[in-house]
Design a protein around this motif. Sequence first.
Motif, mmCIF file in Angstrom:
data_model
loop_
_atom_site.group_PDB
_atom_site.id
_atom_site.type_symbol
_atom_site.label_atom_id
_atom_site.label_comp_id
_atom_site.label_asym_id
_atom_site.label_seq_id
_atom_site.Cartn_x
_atom_site.Cartn_y
_atom_site.Cartn_z
ATOM 1 N N VAL A 1 -34.658 10.560 -32.374
ATOM 2 C CA VAL A 1 -33.806 10.636 -31.176
ATOM 3 C C VAL A 1 -34.064 9.499 -30.196
ATOM 4 N N GLY A 2 -35.167 8.771 -30.373
ATOM 5 C CA GLY A 2 -35.556 7.749 -29.415
ATOM 6 C C GLY A 2 -34.541 6.640 -29.196
ATOM 7 N N PRO A 3 -34.002 6.022 -30.259
ATOM 8 C CA PRO A 3 -33.040 4.938 -30.033
ATOM 9 C C PRO A 3 -31.812 5.380 -29.256
ATOM 10 N N LEU A 4 -31.309 6.590 -29.526
ATOM 11 C CA LEU A 4 -30.141 7.072 -28.797
ATOM 12 C C LEU A 4 -30.481 7.293 -27.330
ATOM 13 N N MET A 5 -31.655 7.854 -27.075
ATOM 14 C CA MET A 5 -32.057 8.115 -25.696
ATOM 15 C C MET A 5 -32.241 6.798 -24.943
ATOM 16 N N ARG A 6 -32.885 5.842 -25.588
ATOM 17 C CA ARG A 6 -33.110 4.549 -24.932
ATOM 18 C C ARG A 6 -31.783 3.863 -24.618
ATOM 19 N N ASN A 7 -30.843 3.914 -25.557
ATOM 20 C CA ASN A 7 -29.540 3.292 -25.351
ATOM 21 C C ASN A 7 -28.780 3.981 -24.214
ATOM 22 N N TYR A 8 -28.830 5.321 -24.195
ATOM 23 C CA TYR A 8 -28.162 6.082 -23.137
ATOM 24 C C TYR A 8 -28.740 5.732 -21.767
ATOM 25 N N LEU A 9 -30.059 5.674 -21.682
ATOM 26 C CA LEU A 9 -30.701 5.390 -20.399
ATOM 27 C C LEU A 9 -30.441 3.955 -19.950
ATOM 28 N N SER A 10 -30.360 3.032 -20.904
ATOM 29 C CA SER A 10 -30.072 1.649 -20.519
ATOM 30 C C SER A 10 -28.645 1.529 -19.988
ATOM 31 N N GLN A 11 -27.701 2.270 -20.596
ATOM 32 C CA GLN A 11 -26.325 2.277 -20.077
ATOM 33 C C GLN A 11 -26.284 2.822 -18.654
ATOM 34 N N LEU A 12 -27.025 3.909 -18.446
ATOM 35 C CA LEU A 12 -27.060 4.533 -17.123
ATOM 36 C C LEU A 12 -27.718 3.606 -16.104
ATOM 37 N N GLY A 13 -28.829 2.973 -16.524
ATOM 38 C CA GLY A 13 -29.560 2.101 -15.622
ATOM 39 C C GLY A 13 -28.763 0.882 -15.197
ATOM 40 N N ARG A 14 -27.987 0.312 -16.146
ATOM 41 C CA ARG A 14 -27.188 -0.874 -15.825
ATOM 42 C C ARG A 14 -26.043 -0.553 -14.874
ATOM 43 N N ALA A 15 -25.567 0.702 -14.908
ATOM 44 C CA ALA A 15 -24.362 1.057 -14.157
ATOM 45 C C ALA A 15 -24.651 1.640 -12.772
ATOM 46 N N THR A 16 -25.922 1.857 -12.431
ATOM 47 C CA THR A 16 -26.223 2.430 -11.117
ATOM 48 C C THR A 16 -27.401 1.707 -10.481
ATOM 49 N N HIS A 17 -27.421 1.711 -9.171
ATOM 50 C CA HIS A 17 -28.519 1.064 -8.441
ATOM 51 C C HIS A 17 -29.597 2.070 -8.059
ATOM 52 N N HIS A 18 -29.423 3.334 -8.447
ATOM 53 C CA HIS A 18 -30.384 4.363 -8.082
ATOM 54 C C HIS A 18 -31.582 4.371 -9.037
ATOM 55 N N ARG A 19 -32.684 4.970 -8.587
ATOM 56 C CA ARG A 19 -33.884 5.147 -9.409
ATOM 57 C C ARG A 19 -33.713 6.443 -10.213
ATOM 58 N N VAL A 20 -33.661 6.321 -11.534
ATOM 59 C CA VAL A 20 -33.385 7.481 -12.389
ATOM 60 C C VAL A 20 -34.685 8.005 -12.993
ATOM 61 N N TRP A 21 -34.867 9.311 -12.922
ATOM 62 C CA TRP A 21 -35.991 10.011 -13.538
ATOM 63 C C TRP A 21 -35.438 11.040 -14.514
ATOM 64 N N ILE A 22 -36.200 11.312 -15.560
ATOM 65 C CA ILE A 22 -35.760 12.268 -16.582
ATOM 66 C C ILE A 22 -36.719 13.462 -16.606
ATOM 67 N N ILE B 1 -40.375 12.164 -15.603
ATOM 68 C CA ILE B 1 -40.967 10.886 -15.996
ATOM 69 C C ILE B 1 -39.934 9.783 -15.774
ATOM 70 N N THR B 2 -40.399 8.537 -15.825
ATOM 71 C CA THR B 2 -39.500 7.410 -15.627
ATOM 72 C C THR B 2 -38.605 7.228 -16.848
ATOM 73 N N VAL B 3 -37.539 6.444 -16.682
ATOM 74 C CA VAL B 3 -36.632 6.206 -17.804
ATOM 75 C C VAL B 3 -37.334 5.427 -18.912
ATOM 76 N N GLY B 4 -38.271 4.544 -18.544
ATOM 77 C CA GLY B 4 -39.016 3.813 -19.559
ATOM 78 C C GLY B 4 -39.856 4.746 -20.409
ATOM 79 N N GLU B 5 -40.545 5.683 -19.755
ATOM 80 C CA GLU B 5 -41.352 6.653 -20.487
ATOM 81 C C GLU B 5 -40.475 7.546 -21.354
ATOM 82 N N ALA B 6 -39.313 7.948 -20.828
ATOM 83 C CA ALA B 6 -38.407 8.800 -21.593
ATOM 84 C C ALA B 6 -37.832 8.061 -22.795
ATOM 85 N N GLY B 7 -37.587 6.760 -22.664
ATOM 86 C CA GLY B 7 -37.096 5.997 -23.797
ATOM 87 C C GLY B 7 -38.129 5.858 -24.896
#
Length: 637
Positions: A199-220, A228-234
């Motif tokens: 599941v990791g590649p899909l999660m990383r891709n999803y989080l990168s899409q979300l991160g590129r499209a918003t200026h907010h700090r995202v936690w999972i 945890i941070t998006v990096g840790e979740a990826g």
Amino acid sequence: MRIGIDAGGTFTDFVVLHDGGRMETFKLRSNPKAPHEVILAGLARIANPEPCDVIHGSTVATNALLERKGARTAFLTTAGFEDLLEIGRQNRAQLYNLTPGPKRLLIPPELCFGVKERTLADGSIESVPSGLATLRGKLRRAGVESVSVGFLHSYRTPANEQAVAEALGDEFYLSISHRICPEFREFERASTTALNAYVGPLMRNYLSQLGRATHHRVWIVQSNGGSITVGEAGDQAVRTILSGPAGGVTGAAETARASGFRKVLGFDMGGTSTDVSLCDGAPRETLEASVDGLPVKLPMLEIHTVGAGGGSIAYVDSGGLLRVGPESAGADPGPACYGSGTRATTTDAHVVLGRIAADQLVGGAMTLQPERARQAIQELAVQLSLPETEAAAGILRVANATMGRAIRVVSIERGYDPRDFALLAFGGCGGLHACELAEDLGIHTVLVPALAGALSALGMLLADRIRDYSAGALGLANPDQAFQHLEQQAQAEMPGAQLERFADLRYLGQSYELTVPWNAKSPARPFHALHKKTYGYSNPQREIEIVTLRVRARIAVRKPRLLDKTPADATPPQTRRFYAGGKWVRGPVYNRAQLSQEPVSGPALVVDYGSTTLIPPGWNVRRDPTGMLVVERHQPV
């Protein structure tokens, strides 16, 4: 400002905590094909120009696993153990089924590769990996996207796994067992690591899409209830497998505590499924979780899920019996009353029974079509040779039976009497079923929080930052040194975190462990006490064994005071004809602000923005200072 987001199967819930402490909530229809677009639409609606914390419960990993739509993954293990994932423990989930179906494997046998290497049980290395250049070519030709590595005894000495990771480089998504689950038991460790790779590649891709499209700090949100941070979740996507339900458990525990209740059964009935949990002062955790039959050896909140939700489809099986779920209408096409679906669902049954009006869903922003619901129920009633009302009520009884069994799993089967707990209902449909379920279970108190329809999103706002660290300890002469190593890692990754020590202990000769707080002076004392509580006996004279050491790092977030600031509404309630207590009645329909601390008797309905609560005959309801509906039975059933 902080924003909690729960991406559910039917709706995506948003809870916004403003700097002054004010909270607001809204819902958007989910889009399973592009969940990030719904989240971005919600963030745009909030329109906050300053970067803020967005705490998000994601179903990306869960859906990829359940639908088997993860990455093409290879499994590398010690030569001779290529069948490890397929063989497993040989436990039979269906003991009396003489012809059980085959396992649904994440990784096919042709993508399981043996590597010539060996680490012994004491951690010494007998041979280093060889043939890695050839192996890399095989992976490339097989079209592999992700690689899971799980060698024998690597939890003691990870050098051979590190050598393979260095040889494979950045060409593949890498999931290495000593980084994901550095613990004893090779199958569970391998399964957890393989799940992460899948599941990791899909999660990383999803989080990168979300991160590129918003200026907010995202936690999972993780399955243990922390964020945890998006990096840790990826990197460790497997920790988010029960992300959304974990937010609900946190929200249930916190809102119950604010109302003075420490013993609650969480009952989260959403559009697709129902999640139940138990909180006896604190939510129960487990290290023996299984998702779709696959072991996940990570700390997780103990949540039992069944396929019964508002969108669960009702049908007649080949034997002529009425069934409800696990198939769901989801967000698309949704229940028949939404305007697109044609098959009867639990929500349609409530519409036909008058419990949900055409203009009350999502605060009236979404108009239902009762005639479509009635048509779907009538088609089912013809198949059952029943009147329309009895067919609709039958759908709800069948759904209640499924959910009642789930509650018994987390309570009676764990040694808890459900009559000692309050049933805390949330989710869009929870309040409509809670009192009827409570009657079946002998529970006298039902709680419905102020933000019941979005409690999982609220729980995400209340979630602390948490990371769990572990190390295998079998045969270790100096546990304190191993603890210090884990704490150094935790302090490096989470500066300023509060650290807690735990250990998995067992009696010498036992096969399974209990996790207890670490007592350096007397490790056995808390273990004997918990063993007696869990199994009814203990043996202080018997030698114990330390299996795994654990450190939890926690950074607490500032939590809002859960006080109800809604002004009272003195307007007399409207009345409506609806079905309750086995008959049609005419009763009041309150909004929450029309209720006070003075109880009123059912039958009645309480309509909120994202949920509805049924108060059957024989029950009273009042609103406490936090806005919680406290529903109590005053007549024996």
